[in-house]
Design an enzyme around this catalytic site. Structure first.
Site, PDB file in Angstrom:
ATOM      1  CG  HIS A  53      -1.677   1.290   1.389  1.00  0.00           C
ATOM      2  ND1 HIS A  53      -2.807   1.563   0.650  1.00  0.00           N
ATOM      3  CD2 HIS A  53      -1.469   2.382   2.180  1.00  0.00           C
ATOM      4  CE1 HIS A  53      -3.267   2.761   0.984  1.00  0.00           C
ATOM      5  NE2 HIS A  53      -2.481   3.279   1.906  1.00  0.00           N
ATOM      6  CB  THR A  56       4.711  -7.360   1.040  1.00  0.00           C
ATOM      7  OG1 THR A  56       3.496  -6.981   0.384  1.00  0.00           O
ATOM      8  CG2 THR A  56       4.514  -8.712   1.703  1.00  0.00           C
ATOM      9  CD  GLU A  57       5.662  -3.874  -3.275  1.00  0.00           C
ATOM     10  OE1 GLU A  57       5.364  -2.771  -3.782  1.00  0.00           O
ATOM     11  OE2 GLU A  57       5.741  -4.918  -3.947  1.00  0.00           O
ATOM     12  CG  ASN A  58       3.873   1.951   3.746  1.00  0.00           C
ATOM     13  OD1 ASN A  58       4.355   2.417   4.770  1.00  0.00           O
ATOM     14  ND2 ASN A  58       2.955   2.586   3.055  1.00  0.00           N
TER      15      ASN A  58
END
Length: 427
Positions: free
Chosen positions: A203, A270-272
């Site tokens: 996100h 997992t992604e920010n």
């Protein structure tokens, strides 16, 4: 396939030669046989690395992969099968994910004691007018076409109803006898449902969403099927990339949505992260510090809300290759000088700040957090000086590589010449 810190990603950037062969020879993800090939590849990974890797991601951000690879053509394989190709590719990717999960569950889990999930990226969609039913429906549709497209089959056994309804209606209006969205058989629904030990969630930002009130004159497309319009608030902090704005509160809302929508799954973020702001000092990335503070704080609030979040990974450790942007978009905690042969790395201010967050496992009190901020900005100025002197040191290094050997060779030649003249004079 992909992984968390101790796990690799299977479906996000494998060997380009192999990928090209699979695309040219077999048609890539338009071919259902890719599901079997991918499962065989995953089994090889489990066999070779499974004694060490305990968290596996079958795919990382498959929505972007199919939309830009089979709809807009911006990513490999560069196809523009508008309104059809991305849905077929996604259909086969979901089946491939399920096959890999079942293979691990039946063959490898008892020996390796690992977990298999998928990583899905999605921004939060907020209704422009929370009192307008059309805007509320449009925002829900935004999330279902983004996150539910892949998550709903895995957690509920089928595509979101709103996707089936909208794409089916659009297909009929376009004179097609069948929906452009493929269908799962009853057996496939049962086989796919429940194939996730955890959900990886990426996100970055938020959008305001409203119902599209004007007719679309374009043909079949993913954007046309969604029938909505996205907006950003001009007051939101701009993070450098044209699409990325800092809207921390949207993160908490997305996490709570995932919890209620998919039955309280175990979540790994997992992604920010935030990319390089233009016209700013490379290493004193204060905007990234503010982004981290806001988003991690909202995640901690979501944990207090009861969301089952197990881990968080900031994007990313190093400046790296970013899709079609190449090395232009820099998300790293460490600045990488790509123009230098050995690619030296320099810590940005956010490195120091993130270390403090990890050590404290959160934010202890405002005064201490502010001291982290000031300390981070102080240390980055030193690193900036190192980065500024790098070109000079590099030129000096190059000069030494050329000048020193040249002087040595000339000295030897002159000495030999003098020795020759001396011997001749004595003769």
């Amino acid at each position: 396939m992909s992984a968390t810190t101790d796990s690799p990603c299977l479906g996000h950037g494998s060997c380009p030669q192999v990928s090209e062969m699979l695309q040219v020879t077999y048609g890539g993800w338009q071919n259902v046989n890719m599901t079997r090939y991918f499962r065989e590849y995953a089994d090889l990974c489990f066999e070779v690395f499974g004694d060490r890797v305990k968290h596996w991601l079958t795919f990382s951000d498959p929505r972007t992969m199919v939309e830009k690879g089979y709809e807009t053509g911006l990513h490999a394989p560069g196809l523009r099968l508008q309104g059809t190709g991305l849905y077929m590719a996604a259909h086969h990717i979901i089946k491939a994910h399920a096959q890999v999960w079942h293979s691990y569950n039946n063959t490898w889990r008892s020996k390796q004691q690992g977990m298999v999930g998928i990583s899905l990226n999605c921004d939060w969609g907020e209704p422009v007018d929370i009192n307008n039913p059309n805007d509320i429906e449009a925002a829900e549709r935004y999330l279902q076409f983004c996150l539910g497209w892949f998550a709903n089959p895995i957690y509920a056994g089928d595509y979101p109803q709103v996707m089936k309804d909208h794409i089916g209606t659009k297909s009929a209006e376009q004179g097609l006898e069948m929906s452009r969205l493929p269908m799962f058989s009853l057996q496939e629904k049962s086989y796919i449902k429940g194939t996730s030990d955890f959900l990886g969630l990426g996100h970055f930002t938020t959008r305001y969403i409203t119902q599209r009130t004007y007719p679309s004159h374009q043909g079949p497309s993913y954007q046309n099927d969604r029938a909505l319009v996205e907006f950003v608030d001009p007051n939101w902090p701009d993070m450098g990339s044209s699409w990325l704005y800092s809207v921390p509160w949207g993160f908490r809302r997305l996490l709570n949505f995932v919890q209620t929508q998919y039955g309280d799954p175990l979540i790994y973020v997992t992604e920010n992260g935030a990319s390089q702001k233009l016209h700013c000092t490379q290493l004193c990335d204060e905007w990234r510090i503010q982004y981290l503070k806001g988003y991690i704080n909202e995640m901690l609030k979501a944990i207090k809300d009861g969301v089952n979040i197990k881990g968080y990974t900031s994007w990313s450790l190093l400046d790296k290759f970013e899709w079609e942007k190449g090395y232009a978009d820099r998300y790293g905690f460490y600045y990488v000088e790509f123009n230098v042969r050995n690619k030296p790395r320099y810590p940005k201010a956010s490195v120091q700040y993130y270390k403090e967050i990890i050590t404290a496992n959160g934010f202890p009190n405002p005064r201490e957090v502010e001291s982290w901020h000031l300390k981070a900005l102080e240390t980055c100025s030193i690193n900036n000086q190192m980065l500024a002197t790098e070109p000079l040191l590099r030129h000096m290094h190059v000069a030494s590589e050329i000048v020193v050997p040249t002087v040595c060779v000339l000295s030897i030649l002159i000495s030999a010449l003098l020795l020759t003249l001396l011997l001749r004079s004595h003769g």
